[in-house]
Design a protein around this motif. Structure first.
Motif, mmCIF file in Angstrom:
data_model
loop_
_atom_site.group_PDB
_atom_site.id
_atom_site.type_symbol
_atom_site.label_atom_id
_atom_site.label_comp_id
_atom_site.label_asym_id
_atom_site.label_seq_id
_atom_site.Cartn_x
_atom_site.Cartn_y
_atom_site.Cartn_z
ATOM 1 N N GLU A 107 0.844 -1.200 0.000
ATOM 2 C CA GLU A 107 0.000 0.000 0.000
ATOM 3 C C GLU A 107 0.880 1.252 0.000
ATOM 4 O OE1 GLU A 107 -3.669 -0.098 2.531
ATOM 5 O OE2 GLU A 107 -2.681 1.651 3.436
ATOM 6 N N THR A 108 0.492 2.260 -0.780
ATOM 7 C CA THR A 108 1.252 3.518 -0.829
ATOM 8 C C THR A 108 0.263 4.673 -0.808
ATOM 9 O OG1 THR A 108 2.749 2.390 -2.361
ATOM 10 C CG2 THR A 108 3.062 4.762 -2.106
ATOM 11 N N THR A 109 0.598 5.715 -0.075
ATOM 12 C CA THR A 109 -0.219 6.938 -0.100
ATOM 13 C C THR A 109 0.571 8.049 -0.778
ATOM 14 O OG1 THR A 109 -1.440 6.275 1.851
ATOM 15 C CG2 THR A 109 -1.479 8.614 1.325
ATOM 16 N N LEU A 110 -0.092 8.719 -1.723
ATOM 17 C CA LEU A 110 0.528 9.796 -2.506
ATOM 18 C C LEU A 110 -0.252 11.075 -2.257
ATOM 19 C CD1 LEU A 110 0.581 7.812 -5.904
ATOM 20 C CD2 LEU A 110 2.473 7.991 -4.271
ATOM 21 N N TYR A 111 0.468 12.151 -1.944
ATOM 22 C CA TYR A 111 -0.235 13.420 -1.749
ATOM 23 C C TYR A 111 0.547 14.536 -2.428
ATOM 24 C CZ TYR A 111 3.223 14.573 1.845
ATOM 25 O OH TYR A 111 4.394 14.848 2.497
ATOM 26 N N GLY A 112 -0.128 15.668 -2.647
ATOM 27 C CA GLY A 112 0.532 16.761 -3.345
ATOM 28 C C GLY A 112 0.335 18.094 -2.670
ATOM 29 N N ASP A 113 0.658 19.166 -3.410
ATOM 30 C CA ASP A 113 0.449 20.516 -2.882
ATOM 31 C C ASP A 113 -1.022 20.902 -3.066
ATOM 32 O OD1 ASP A 113 0.145 21.180 -5.560
ATOM 33 O OD2 ASP A 113 1.971 22.403 -5.689
ATOM 34 N N ALA A 114 -1.364 22.132 -2.702
ATOM 35 C CA ALA A 114 -2.776 22.528 -2.731
ATOM 36 C C ALA A 114 -3.362 22.383 -4.134
ATOM 37 C CB ALA A 114 -2.900 23.969 -2.243
ATOM 38 N N SER A 115 -2.560 22.666 -5.172
ATOM 39 C CA SER A 115 -3.057 22.552 -6.551
ATOM 40 C C SER A 115 -3.295 21.087 -6.911
ATOM 41 C CB SER A 115 -2.041 23.199 -7.508
ATOM 42 O OG SER A 115 -2.123 22.660 -8.801
ATOM 43 N N LEU A 116 -2.319 20.234 -6.665
ATOM 44 C CA LEU A 116 -2.455 18.810 -7.042
ATOM 45 C C LEU A 116 -3.602 18.156 -6.271
ATOM 46 C CD1 LEU A 116 -1.157 16.648 -8.877
ATOM 47 C CD2 LEU A 116 0.144 15.901 -6.909
ATOM 48 N N ASN A 117 -3.792 18.579 -5.029
ATOM 49 C CA ASN A 117 -4.842 17.972 -4.208
ATOM 50 C C ASN A 117 -6.246 18.387 -4.647
ATOM 51 O OD1 ASN A 117 -2.906 16.626 -2.780
ATOM 52 N ND2 ASN A 117 -2.950 17.983 -0.999
ATOM 53 N N ARG A 118 -6.322 19.249 -5.663
ATOM 54 C CA ARG A 118 -7.632 19.607 -6.236
ATOM 55 C C ARG A 118 -7.814 19.005 -7.633
ATOM 56 N NH1 ARG A 118 -6.545 24.840 -3.964
ATOM 57 N NH2 ARG A 118 -5.649 25.467 -5.959
ATOM 58 N N ARG A 119 -6.853 18.226 -8.093
ATOM 59 C CA ARG A 119 -6.958 17.731 -9.471
ATOM 60 C C ARG A 119 -7.610 16.347 -9.512
ATOM 61 N NH1 ARG A 119 -1.563 19.015 -12.604
ATOM 62 N NH2 ARG A 119 -2.885 18.414 -14.352
#
Ligand code: S3P
Length: 429
Positions: A107-119
């Protein structure tokens, strides 16, 4: 920051490396067996997100400042990361990694900055779930953080893509390379084919016939020496600037000319730009391009050319402000889900500088030519909007102040230096 001013642009720029190919060079290098070396890797923030992500998955990657060396682990050699992985601003990284991780038994969790987290990520999660992986967005939405629970036994898929997107296509291809059997992917429109090209370069097999792609898994890839060509999407800012500015002549060396990326050249030619391709290297898919001040006319840009110039549409919209007549951009609703909503950002920021530009549901309408004036604008955190606004600022004698200028480092860290070099009539590197 106060943007660079110039009366004309002259000189030669070595275009920075291609972002799409740089990402994929790390991914294929990690998934192949044996050593991969990458020369002319793009040292932009997005590509470092990919490099660091694969280090977190246990892939040894060394950088001597010149060449990146990847000790490929094979599809079965990645290891679970010890923490969630920060993907920063990079849509290509997160979406392609979802396809890679779909075939991994951890299992892997991927997160981004405010812009990526809205895509939107459903476009990738839905086909990957059909193949047997489990993917979850944040609080059951389709947005990052995304947790991928992969499986060592993915099934092949037959998939008609609802969007024209190389990121979605590539994610499915990466999963299909790990599945048991033959997958068929039908594109909505042909999009950039770097993933397909690199599978062949790394010794794998994939077939393409028009919009239909067939790939059989599982496959084993082998490490290669990759030399990344320059990015036509970065060259685009100077291709257009050279055509729009008076008394200008710019030479761009090492421009990538993969035909799935060259829509900008077709549009420039149709608008009447004076440009020449020379020193074409078909092996490396690159060329030198000379561009001179040109008188331009408005055009309609729609249909299957859109994926071939999707990232260039903000700068093409600026170009259209300097062309005689009306330019209509249609069928480009994908612009709304880029690093920003690029339809709104392009229209609203250029309106601040006096452009006659109107957003539509799937594009922009621009009337030209207009004399732009000074003002205060913002990149909105989007590298391509920031660079487009710097080129716009060259078209007025008045001051233009750009907020969030640092965003350009995502794909072109030396961009403002290169503008200054051309403003002084010089050469880079
Ligand atoms: C990319 C595909 C395009 C493009 C992006 C890079 C890639 O996105 O806008 O900058 O490297 O595959 P979509 O696939 O979402 O159109």
């Amino acid at each position: 920051m106060k943007l660079v001013k110039a009366t004309h642009l002259n000189g030669t720029i070595a275009v920075p490396a291609d972002k799409s190919i740089s990402h994929r060079s790390i991914m294929f290098g990690a998934l192949a067996k044996g050593k991969t070396t990458v020369r002319n890797f793009l040292r932009g923030e997005d590509c470092y997100s990919t490099l660091h992500a694969f280090q977190q998955l246990g892939v040894p990657i060394h950088d001597d400042g010149e060449t990146i060396t990847i000790e490929g682990q094979g599809f079965d050699g990645l290891k679970a990361a010890t923490a969630a992985i920060d993907i920063g601003n990079s849509g290509t990284t997160i979406r392609l990694m979802m396809g890679i991780l779909a075939g991994q038994s951890f299992e892997t969790t991927l997160y981004g900055d405010a812009s990526l987290n809205r895509r939107p990520m459903n476009r990738v999660m839905l086909p990957l779930r059909e193949m047997g992986a489990q993917l979850k967005g944040d609080q059951e939405t389709e947005y990052p953080p995304i947790t991928v629970s992969g499986t060592g036994s993915l099934h092949p898929i037959t998939y008609q893509m609802p969007v024209a997107s190389a990121q979605v296509k590539s994610a499915i291809i990466f999963a299909a390379l790990q599945a048991q059997g033959t997958s068929t992917i039908v594109e909505k429109e042909v999009s950039r084919n770097h993933t397909e090209d690199m599978i062949r370069q790394f010794g794998g097999t994939i077939t393409t016939e028009g919009k239909t792609i067939t790939v059989t898994g599982p496959q084993t890839l082998h490490g290669q020496e990759v030399i990344v060509p320059g990015d036509i999407s970065s060259a685009a800012f100077f291709l257009t600037a050279g055509a729009m500015m008076p008394d200008s002549k710019i030479t761009l060396t090492n421009v990538g000319i993969n035909p799935t990326r060259t829509g900008i050249i077709d549009v420039l030619e149709e608008m009447g730009a004076d440009l020449t391709l020379r020193e074409q290297d078909n092996q490396n898919q690159s060329a030198t391009i000379d561009i001179r001040s040109s008188s331009l006319k408005g055009v309609t840009i729609a249909g299957d050319i859109i994926p071939r110039l999707i990232d260039e549409l903000p700068i093409i919209a600026l170009l259209a402000t300097q062309a005689e007549g009306t330019t209509i951009i249609k069928d480009a609703e994908e612009l709304k889900v880029k690093e920003t909503n690029r339809i709104d950002a392009t229209a609203e920021e250029l309106q601040q500088l006096g452009a006659d530009i109107t957003p539509t549901a799937d594009g922009l309408i621009i009337h030209g030519p207009t004399k732009l004036h000074g003002g205060q604008v913002s990149s909105r955190g989007d590298h391509r909007i920031g660079m487009m606004l710097q080129i716009a600022a060259l078209l007025t004698d008045e001051d233009v102040e750009l907020a969030r200028a640092e965003a350009v480092a995502v794909s072109y860290p030396d961009f403002f230096d290169d503008v200054r070099t051309l403003a002084q009539g010089g050469e880079t590197k």
